[in-house]
Scaffold this motif. Structure first.
Motif, PDB file in Angstrom:
ATOM      1  N   VAL B 123     -35.648 -17.467 110.952  1.00 15.76           N
ATOM      2  CA  VAL B 123     -34.734 -18.384 110.258  1.00 15.76           C
ATOM      3  C   VAL B 123     -35.537 -19.284 109.315  1.00 15.76           C
ATOM      4  O   VAL B 123     -36.702 -19.593 109.569  1.00 15.76           O
ATOM      5  CB  VAL B 123     -33.920 -19.269 111.222  1.00 15.76           C
ATOM      6  N   ASN B 126     -31.632 -21.553 103.905  1.00 14.92           N
ATOM      7  CA  ASN B 126     -30.801 -20.508 103.307  1.00 14.92           C
ATOM      8  C   ASN B 126     -30.542 -20.719 101.811  1.00 14.92           C
ATOM      9  O   ASN B 126     -29.843 -19.934 101.199  1.00 14.92           O
ATOM     10  CB  ASN B 126     -29.486 -20.403 104.060  1.00 14.92           C
ATOM     11  N   PRO B 170     -26.605 -26.954 108.098  1.00 13.85           N
ATOM     12  CA  PRO B 170     -26.068 -26.138 109.190  1.00 13.85           C
ATOM     13  C   PRO B 170     -27.142 -25.281 109.848  1.00 13.85           C
ATOM     14  O   PRO B 170     -26.866 -24.610 110.831  1.00 13.85           O
ATOM     15  CB  PRO B 170     -25.040 -25.243 108.501  1.00 13.85           C
ATOM     16  N   TYR B 171     -28.340 -25.268 109.280  1.00 12.38           N
ATOM     17  CA  TYR B 171     -29.375 -24.354 109.759  1.00 12.38           C
ATOM     18  C   TYR B 171     -30.591 -25.062 110.353  1.00 12.38           C
ATOM     19  O   TYR B 171     -31.581 -24.425 110.669  1.00 12.38           O
ATOM     20  CB  TYR B 171     -29.814 -23.441 108.608  1.00 12.38           C
ATOM     21  N   ALA B 173     -32.851 -26.695 108.916  1.00 12.49           N
ATOM     22  CA  ALA B 173     -33.983 -26.242 108.127  1.00 12.49           C
ATOM     23  C   ALA B 173     -34.886 -27.386 107.678  1.00 12.49           C
ATOM     24  O   ALA B 173     -35.932 -27.150 107.101  1.00 12.49           O
ATOM     25  CB  ALA B 173     -33.491 -25.468 106.904  1.00 12.49           C
ATOM     26  N   LEU B 238     -25.865 -16.258 108.471  1.00 15.50           N
ATOM     27  CA  LEU B 238     -25.699 -17.150 109.605  1.00 15.50           C
ATOM     28  C   LEU B 238     -24.689 -18.248 109.271  1.00 15.50           C
ATOM     29  O   LEU B 238     -24.654 -18.749 108.157  1.00 15.50           O
ATOM     30  CB  LEU B 238     -27.038 -17.771 109.996  1.00 15.50           C
TER      31      LEU B 238
END
Lengths: 141, 253, 397
Positions: B123, B126, B170-171, B173, B238
């Protein structure tokens, strides 16, 4: 009534105890204990070269799959942990050509090494988990 | 998809599931997604966890707002978690020990007889087309570049460290870099490599299993384009339900 | 200069604050706590949150954000209750108006003090908010509006002190609008984050404004009674009547919050936006069940409502107890809202191994010191305010 039920469950648990113990020792489901003389070393071999981390378990191959020592030793592998990792060609390319694990994991004998990568590759995460489990076992003893 | 659709689909049987109903086609077009060969209807969904099932996210030919439209395609099932990508990222971008720009997660799926199958899941940021992190930044320290589409912290001296972008992503990151006193995140190695003429990211270059494929989705000759528009490919992203329209695609090839 | 100040600080009239060693020691102690909080906060900024705070990559917002929300919601609420009297002219809300305005300033300052340490490079905000103004960012609107709010509030207070009632109430209207806009933007900071399903939803800004009105009514009763008790003042009939009216408002607002809490819970349990469901279960029957049932429900809602209803809001002592309890409960509400919203990890439910299904967060000593410091700051200036503004009496005109 209820107390009888509980007691019988408790008794059953006691009876099952040795079984779960056997599994813990590395035996198979039938309860046969793992014997290192018959099946080779119980502790898995883990390579971290060229990449982290690949696992090899004798149990899967000897006890479960019924292979004898000669199918690997000493043509494919030496009986010494980590020896293969010293060789320059201990790579997927060689395995795909039928060397090392590839002599069986070729898609006809057993599943091909170019599929299901994570059966052998436990990765950094799997390796850490293994070490954690071993450390815990060590502490428990 | 409503109940009727499900029923009709079930009546059609598995072999016809790849056909997408007109209704769905229309619904998707409304969302702004054209149907491409890569989109396999229900079967795409089977790979994401059930509750996240959502068709949004498949790339549409002609629908790439940037050029180069930087994209990463993750050939997930080849990942062996050797973590050379993580090491390369740390070295190239000076990531501290407490943070990461990319990491690898581990999924488990139950097989029969108590066995299970492991999949490693890399991951990273994104680089969403609608990045929620960019909207919330009070001081415009971060934005999505108008040409490359890369989401970066382009003015770190303006980052006040409110960490709203961290909660918005949302990730997960983003992280706060104490030494640089700014939020830090993956920038597709723009600062460390792309801007110096390199063609790919450090993680993709380091990957020995060819899992991470980096490229320009707007170029039909590029490998990411070909991967994402090859027939019989399952593609998923994702957390499509957040509407962020991510640019990291996962494929089963 | 002196004459200007003289206009603001009344020399005569009003109520004389008690001067006792206990009170002086209390002031000194509060000052000490406030300084300790500030020192802890500065230390955490220098060393970095990584090493001093309980916040993490997964839970970047900790108890300080919750405390900030607590304070600014109270501030906005105090502004709302003050304006009922001196902007909209409801007589019964007059007697508390000045105190409410002053405490509104104190509370928002405490809020700013606390959040200054949660924002890791907060000093950059001064330039950043202007140079980088991002009009799509709720945080930007919230910060900027609350900045204006504070300035306007001070102007309003000065006007009130100097008896410029026309100007003061015009100012009051502006403050009210700014405050509500700022407060609803604070709600939107949470409500507009897609993917954080516990927060996400258009009801959030509305909930925040409702909470503000509730907090304001509760807080002004609490502070007023406290001021009279500490200084041994006798409460006038008009003041008693005023508190009674505010108690009625508090009951109404608490009832609305009950309603909101009930339906949020039911909606979260029956519907299942991923994340919202899990967060709610942890509230109802998981690690946060104490916070929810004891803190939010019992202290925040049930007990205060019961006490206010049983005594019909007339018994000053009961009012005092009820509002203290409610303030504690409200802190739980803010804490749970801020923390729980972050606890469900982004990839939960995907069958990941060695991945938390639920993040954890607990405040460290540094964070606790800052929180206590903020509260002490509030208490300190509240007491000083009573002394220097002589009980914030409002002349009947």
């Amino acid at each position: 009534m209820r107390i009888w039920l509980e007691m019988s469950i408790f008794a059953m648990a006691l009876l099952l105890q040795p079984l779960s113990h056997a599994a813990d020792k590395g035996g198979n489901q039938a309860g046969e204990p793992y014997d290192e003389d018959t099946y080779g070393p119980q502790a898995p071999t883990v390579w971290v070269k060229p990449v982290k981390s690949v696992i090899f378990e004798h149990r899967v191959h000897t006890m479960d799959a019924g292979l004898d020592c000669g199918s690997c030793h000493d043509d494919l592998f030496e009986m010494s942990s980590g020896a293969a990792a010293e060789k320059d060609d201990f790579t997927m390319a060689a395995i795909y050509k039928g060397k090392y694990c590839g002599s069986c994991h070729d898609g006809s004998t057993v599943y091909n090494a170019n599929t299901r990568c994570t059966t052998c590759h436990i990765g950094v995460r799997g390796h850490q988990r293994l070490e954690r489990a071993q450390a815990e076992k060590g502490r428990a003893k | 998809m409503n109940d009727k659709d499900v029923q009709r689909r079930e009546a059609l049987g598995t072999d016809r599931r790849q056909e997408i109903s007109l209704l769905e086609r229309r619904a998707l077009l409304k969302l702004g997604f054209a149907i491409t060969g890569v989109f396999l209807g229900g079967s795409v969904l089977s790979l994401v966890s059930e509750r996240r099932a959502d068709a949004a996210g498949a790339p549409a030919i002609g629908g790439y707002p940037y050029n180069p439209h930087y994209t990463m395609v993750i050939r997930e099932r080849h990942c062996i978690d050797c973590e050379l990508c993580k090491e390369a990222c740390v070295k190239t971008n000076g990531v501290p020990a407490y943070g990461y720009r990319t990491t690898i997660l581990e999924k488990r799926r139950a097989l029969e007889e108590g066995k299970f199958e492991t999949t490693f899941m890399p991951v990273l940021c994104n680089h969403c087309n609608k990045p929620p992190c960019v909207r919330v930044c009070p001081t415009t320290a971060t934005w999505k570049d108008k040409t490359t589409g890369i989401v970066g912290i382009y003015r770190p001296s303006l980052c006040i460290g409110c960490k709203t972008c961290m909660t918005a992503c949302p990730y997960n990151a983003r992280y706060f870099n104490e030494e640089r006193r700014t939020i830090d995140k993956c920038d597709f190695c723009f600062a460390s490599r792309l801007s110096k003429g390199e063609k790919t990211t450090a993680c993709a270059a380091a990957c020995p299993a060819d899992v991470r494929v980096f490229g320009n989705l707007a170029d039909p000759g590029d490998r990411v384009y070909r991967l994402l528009h090859a027939p019989e490919t399952m593609i998923w992203v994702l957390r499509p339900e957040t509407g962020a329209v991510p640019n990291v695609f996962y494929v089963n090839t | 200069m002196n004459t200007h100040l003289a206009g603001i600080f009344p020399r005569t009239g009003g109520l004389e604050a008690r001067r006792s060693t206990t009170l002086t020691l209390t002031l000194a102690f509060l000052a000490l706590l406030a300084v300790a909080g500030i020192v802890a906060g500065i230390h955490s900024l220098v060393v970095g949150h990584e090493h001093t705070f309980g916040v993490s990559r997964g839970v970047p917002w900790g108890i300080l954000i919750a405390t900030y929300v607590f304070f600014v919601v109270i501030s906005t609420g105090l502004c709302i209750v003050s304006s009922i009297g001196h902007v909209f002219g409801f007589k019964e809300f007059m007697p508390i108006a000045k105190r409410a305005v002053f405490l509104s300033i104190v509370n928002i300052s405490a809020g700013f003090l606390v959040i200054a340490f949660e924002i890791e490079s907060s000093w950059r905000m001064v330039v950043g908010n202007v140079v980088g103004a991002n009009l799509t960012s709720n945080i930007w609107w919230m910060g900027t509006l609350y900045g204006f709010y504070l300035v306007l509030m001070v102007v309003e207070f000065v006007m009130l002190q100097r008896g410029r009632h026309g100007l003061a109430s015009a100012c009051g209207l502006a403050v009210l609008l700014t405050g509500i806009a700022a407060n609803s933007n604070l709600g939107a900071v949470f409500g507009l984050l897609n993917g954080q399903w516990f927060w996400q939803g258009p009801y959030m800004p509305i909930y925040f404004v409702t909470s503000a009105a509730t907090s304001g009514a509760v807080a002004i009763i609490f502070y007023t009674v406290l001021a009279y008790k500490v200084n041994g003042w006798q409460m006038s009939e008009a003041m008693k009547q005023s508190l009674h009216s505010i108690a009625k408002l508090a009951v109404l607002m608490l009832a609305i919050i009950v309603f909101f809490t009930f339906w949020r819970t039911v909606a979260g349990v029956t519907g299942s936006a991923p994340g919202r469901h899990e967060a709610l279960l942890s509230l109802l029957n998981g690690p946060y069940r104490f916070n929810f049932w004891a803190g939010e429900v019992l202290l925040g809602l049930v007990l205060p409502l019961a006490l206010l209803l049983v005594t019909r809001g007339r018994n000053v002592n009961v009012l005092f107890v009820a509002t203290i309890i409610a303030m504690v409960g409200m802190f739980f509400m803010r804490y749970d809202l801020v923390i729980l919203g972050q606890l469900v990890p982004p990839y939960h439910g995907m069958g990941l191994v060695d991945y938390p299904e639920f993040y954890t967060y607990s405040p460290t000593l540094h964070e606790q010191l800052v929180v206590v410091g903020g509260a002490a700051f509030c208490g300190l200036f509240f007491l000083l305010g009573e002394r220097f503004f002589r009980g914030h009496l409002v002349d009947s005109h």
